[in-house]
Design a protein around this motif. Structure first.
Motif, short mmCIF file in Angstrom:
data_model
loop_
_atom_site.label_atom_id
_atom_site.label_comp_id
_atom_site.label_asym_id
_atom_site.label_seq_id
_atom_site.Cartn_x
_atom_site.Cartn_y
_atom_site.Cartn_z
N VAL A 118 0.86 -1.18 0.00
CA VAL A 118 0.00 0.00 0.00
C VAL A 118 0.90 1.24 0.00
CG1 VAL A 118 -1.97 -1.09 1.14
CG2 VAL A 118 -0.16 -0.03 2.52
N SER A 119 0.30 2.38 -0.32
CA SER A 119 1.08 3.61 -0.39
C SER A 119 1.28 4.18 1.01
CB SER A 119 0.36 4.64 -1.28
OG SER A 119 -0.78 5.14 -0.62
N ALA A 120 2.02 5.27 1.09
CA ALA A 120 2.29 5.92 2.37
C ALA A 120 1.13 6.78 2.84
CB ALA A 120 3.55 6.78 2.26
N PHE A 121 0.04 6.81 2.06
CA PHE A 121 -1.10 7.66 2.40
C PHE A 121 -2.20 6.84 3.07
CE2 PHE A 121 1.09 9.65 -1.13
CZ PHE A 121 1.26 10.94 -0.66
N THR A 122 -2.90 7.46 4.00
CA THR A 122 -3.91 6.77 4.78
C THR A 122 -5.02 6.21 3.90
OG1 THR A 122 -5.48 7.04 6.59
CG2 THR A 122 -5.18 8.92 5.14
N SER A 178 -1.15 26.17 -2.49
CA SER A 178 -1.13 25.94 -1.05
C SER A 178 -2.22 24.97 -0.58
CB SER A 178 -1.28 27.26 -0.30
OG SER A 178 -0.21 28.14 -0.58
N LEU A 179 -3.44 25.13 -1.06
CA LEU A 179 -4.55 24.35 -0.54
C LEU A 179 -4.35 22.84 -0.73
CD1 LEU A 179 -7.55 26.64 -1.59
CD2 LEU A 179 -6.56 26.34 0.69
N PRO A 180 -3.91 22.37 -1.91
CA PRO A 180 -3.65 20.92 -2.01
C PRO A 180 -2.56 20.44 -1.06
CG PRO A 180 -3.79 21.90 -4.19
CD PRO A 180 -3.73 23.03 -3.21
N LEU A 181 -1.53 21.26 -0.84
CA LEU A 181 -0.45 20.87 0.06
C LEU A 181 -0.95 20.76 1.50
CD1 LEU A 181 2.57 22.91 -1.33
CD2 LEU A 181 2.07 20.48 -1.65
N TYR A 182 -1.87 21.64 1.92
CA TYR A 182 -2.44 21.52 3.26
C TYR A 182 -3.09 20.15 3.44
CZ TYR A 182 -2.10 26.67 3.24
OH TYR A 182 -1.67 27.97 3.16
N LEU A 183 -3.82 19.71 2.43
CA LEU A 183 -4.49 18.41 2.52
C LEU A 183 -3.48 17.27 2.50
CD1 LEU A 183 -7.46 19.03 0.07
CD2 LEU A 183 -7.58 18.88 2.55
N LEU A 184 -2.52 17.34 1.58
CA LEU A 184 -1.55 16.24 1.44
C LEU A 184 -0.74 16.03 2.71
CD1 LEU A 184 -0.28 16.96 -2.19
CD2 LEU A 184 -1.62 15.00 -1.45
N CYS A 185 -0.45 17.11 3.42
CA CYS A 185 0.36 17.00 4.63
C CYS A 185 -0.36 16.20 5.72
CB CYS A 185 0.71 18.38 5.17
SG CYS A 185 1.94 19.26 4.20
N GLY A 186 -1.68 16.13 5.69
CA GLY A 186 -2.42 15.44 6.74
C GLY A 186 -2.86 14.04 6.41
N LEU A 187 -2.30 13.44 5.35
CA LEU A 187 -2.78 12.14 4.87
C LEU A 187 -1.80 11.00 5.11
CD1 LEU A 187 -4.44 13.16 1.47
CD2 LEU A 187 -5.53 12.77 3.68
N ALA A 188 -0.90 11.12 6.07
CA ALA A 188 0.07 10.05 6.33
C ALA A 188 -0.63 8.80 6.84
CB ALA A 188 1.12 10.52 7.32
N ARG A 189 -0.16 7.64 6.41
CA ARG A 189 -0.74 6.37 6.87
C ARG A 189 -0.32 6.07 8.30
NH1 ARG A 189 -3.06 1.93 4.61
NH2 ARG A 189 -2.92 2.90 2.55
N ARG A 190 0.92 6.37 8.64
CA ARG A 190 1.43 6.13 10.00
C ARG A 190 1.56 7.47 10.72
NH1 ARG A 190 4.11 0.95 10.57
NH2 ARG A 190 4.23 -0.15 8.56
N ALA A 277 4.40 15.50 7.83
CA ALA A 277 3.82 15.16 6.53
C ALA A 277 4.39 13.84 6.03
CB ALA A 277 4.11 16.27 5.53
N PRO A 278 3.65 13.11 5.18
CA PRO A 278 4.26 11.94 4.52
C PRO A 278 5.55 12.36 3.82
CG PRO A 278 1.90 12.07 4.05
CD PRO A 278 2.26 13.34 4.76
#
Length: 533
Positions: A118-122, A178-190, A277-278
């Motif tokens: 699986v990827s590094a994203f939740t 900026s807005l996509p990066l705000y979301l991407l930073c909060g999607l780590a799987r671990r 962030a991931p």
């Protein structure tokens, strides 16, 4: 009042339109494809989109026409989209650089072997950390493929940011990236709580920075009566009244841009976001955001406020020195690799700002000297490859809990995995500016341009901070190669796919070649010319 039909130069704006179109198609795929079948189409679409945009960027760059502005300044390119977008030599170079880094970001996003398929994203971002919903999503191997259109939207904002021809377009580009990066930073799987904390901090501080930028744009409009950079430049050179309004506007605009590049005293978000962030997002963000934001800062200061440089240069002197000193000193006391690289990034921001201070045109320099724009563009090239490569290696060093970023987990890594440790050490040496690496040539380019402009006190501080920075780089190399590995130390995952290993190899080769044979890229940077109005 007569209506004027807007005109767009579709051929010259094609790279930007391709990325935006690909992002919109990615959103449509999310809506119409079953969740289990989205990954391969999304990865393929992202790769095809970025490659197509890169090819079109090369075509656009080879066909730029000579341009003479209203003030007599000459360059190559055009002012398109009714004055909102400027496609000139520096824009095309930055576009190419951003798209190359975007390819590396897509490769790291798509890596699955490191997390066991699986990827590094939740798998379920809406589920609370530790909840039954999160465990079920993890068991089913779910993942959020929305990250690929989000990355493309961020890339489109990065492309528009340094190409903006007026303050409103620059603000829109700032929000798009900026807005996509705000979301991407909060999607780590671990470590999801740490990831969500990073996203919240980045969002809140970024919102304040955007507010400062918009307020500054309003003040500058009040002074100049225009939001276009050409109109602002004319008002500045004409010496309009209310000079205090102009200075306040420049200061507030600078706050918004200095936040994006992570300069002191607006760097507080950098270590927390880089750590939480991931790591794939951190790698892409560390390189791409820095390149786009510095491109925008250069255009704003050189094009709009070039006639007022005696007002903003002292401010940049202070910020450059503060960034270099704070980044180098705080990096020494870190015990986490990602936080160390974050503070290293702050120090590099200061080094690049040293180059920005050497604002002179090519006609004011002796033969063989580089302008500040050329030096900064080359430094951004070397910095981006080193950062992406270093963070890609961080994803490989793991233990039972995932990525092992604590210093003690890296002890003896050079004995257990000499190739990986050697590659990471080479990236660190490049960041330190050791000869025969790209970082040395990058620092030489920006330091010489600043010296030619008379900013020798800042250059002396930069040299001192470069020597100080060697301390924490060499300490980590010593930890990897000259320290006994602990019994429970981290290991290197050797089953990573070609996506990660290929990214590391490309970055390593680029860092080596730019250090040994920098001539072709320096010539390319020189041929980009100056900004046009």
């Amino acid at each position: 009042m007569e209506f004027v039909k807007p005109e767009l130069e579709y051929a010259e704006l094609l790279p930007l339109l391709i990325v935006l179109g690909g992002a919109c198609v990615g959103v449509a795929l999310e809506a119409f494809l079953p969740r289990g079948t989205r990954r391969l189409p999304q990865v393929g679409l992202a790769l095809v989109t970025v490659v197509a945009a890169l090819v079109s960027t090369v075509v656009v760059g080879m066909d730029l026409d000579e341009h003479q502005g209203a003030d007599g300044a000459e360059g190559r390119g055009l002012v398109g989209a009714m004055g909102s977008v400027v496609v000139d030599g520096p824009t095309v170079y930055l576009w190419g650089l951003l798209l190359v880094f975007a390819l590396g970001g897509i490769a790291l996003f798509a890596e699955q072997r490191l997390e066991g398929g699986v990827s590094a994203f939740t798998g379920q971002a809406a589920a609370l950390p530790g909840s039954e919903g999160e465990r079920e999503a993890s068991t089913r191997g779910l993942e959020h493929t929305e990250v690929y259109p989000l990355l493309l939207f961020a890339v489109s904002g990065m492309l528009l940011f340094p190409a903006s021809g007026d303050l409103l377009t620059m603000f829109v580009a700032l929000e798009i990236l900026s807005l996509p990066l705000y979301l991407l930073c909060g999607l780590a799987r671990r470590r999801r709580l740490l990831s969500q904390e990073a996203a919240m901090k980045y969002f809140l501080l970024g919102a304040f920075a955007s507010g400062f930028f918009l307020y500054g744009a309003a003040l500058v409009y009040g002074y100049a009566g225009s939001v276009s950079f050409a109109g602002i430049n004319e008002a500045v050179r004409a010496g309009s009244a209310n000079h205090g309004l102009l200075l306040a506007g420049i200061g507030l605009l600078a706050v918004g841009l200095l936040f994006k590049i992570g300069a002191a005293p607006f760097q507080a978000w950098t270590p927390d976001v880089y750590q939480g962030a991931p790591t794939a997002v951190t790698a892409f963000m560390a390189a791409g955001t820095k390149v786009a934001a510095f491109g925008a800062l250069l255009r704003l200061l050189y094009v709009a406020f070039g006639g007022e440089r005696w007002s903003w240069q002292p401010m940049l002197w202070v910020i450059a020195i503060a960034s270099m000193v704070l980044g180098a000193v705080l990096a020494i006391v870190q015990n986490d690799v990602k936080r160390m690289l974050a503070y290293s990034s702050v120090a590099h921001t200061g080094f690049i700002l040293v180059g920005v201070l050497g604002v002179q045109s090519a006609g004011e320099l002796a033969k063989g000297q580089y302008t500040s724009l050329e030096g900064v563009l080359f430094y951004l090239t070397t910095y981006g490859f080193a950062m992406i490569g270093a963070f890609a290696i961080v994803t490989l060093v793991r233990d039972a809990g995932g990525e092992a970023t604590a210093y003690e987990r890296w002890a003896g890594l050079g004995r257990t995995s000499p190739l990986v440790a050697g590659a990471f050490a080479f990236f660190l040496l490049s960041m330190a500016g050791i000869p025969l690496t790209a970082g040395f040539i990058g620092k030489w380019a920006v330091f010489t341009s600043a010296l030619s402009a008379g900013a020798w006190p800042v250059v002396l501080v930069a040299i001192a901070c470069s020597i100080l920075a060697i301390t924490f780089y060499v300490r980590h190399i010593r930890l990897m190669f000259f320290t006994e590995p602990s019994a429970d130390g981290a290991g290197v995952v050797t089953r990573s796919s070609l996506l990660t290993s290929g990214t590391i190899t490309v970055c390593l080769v680029a860092t080596l070649v730019l250090g040994v044979v920098p001539g072709p890229v320096l010539d390319l940077v020189t041929r980009t010319g100056d900004f046009i109005r």
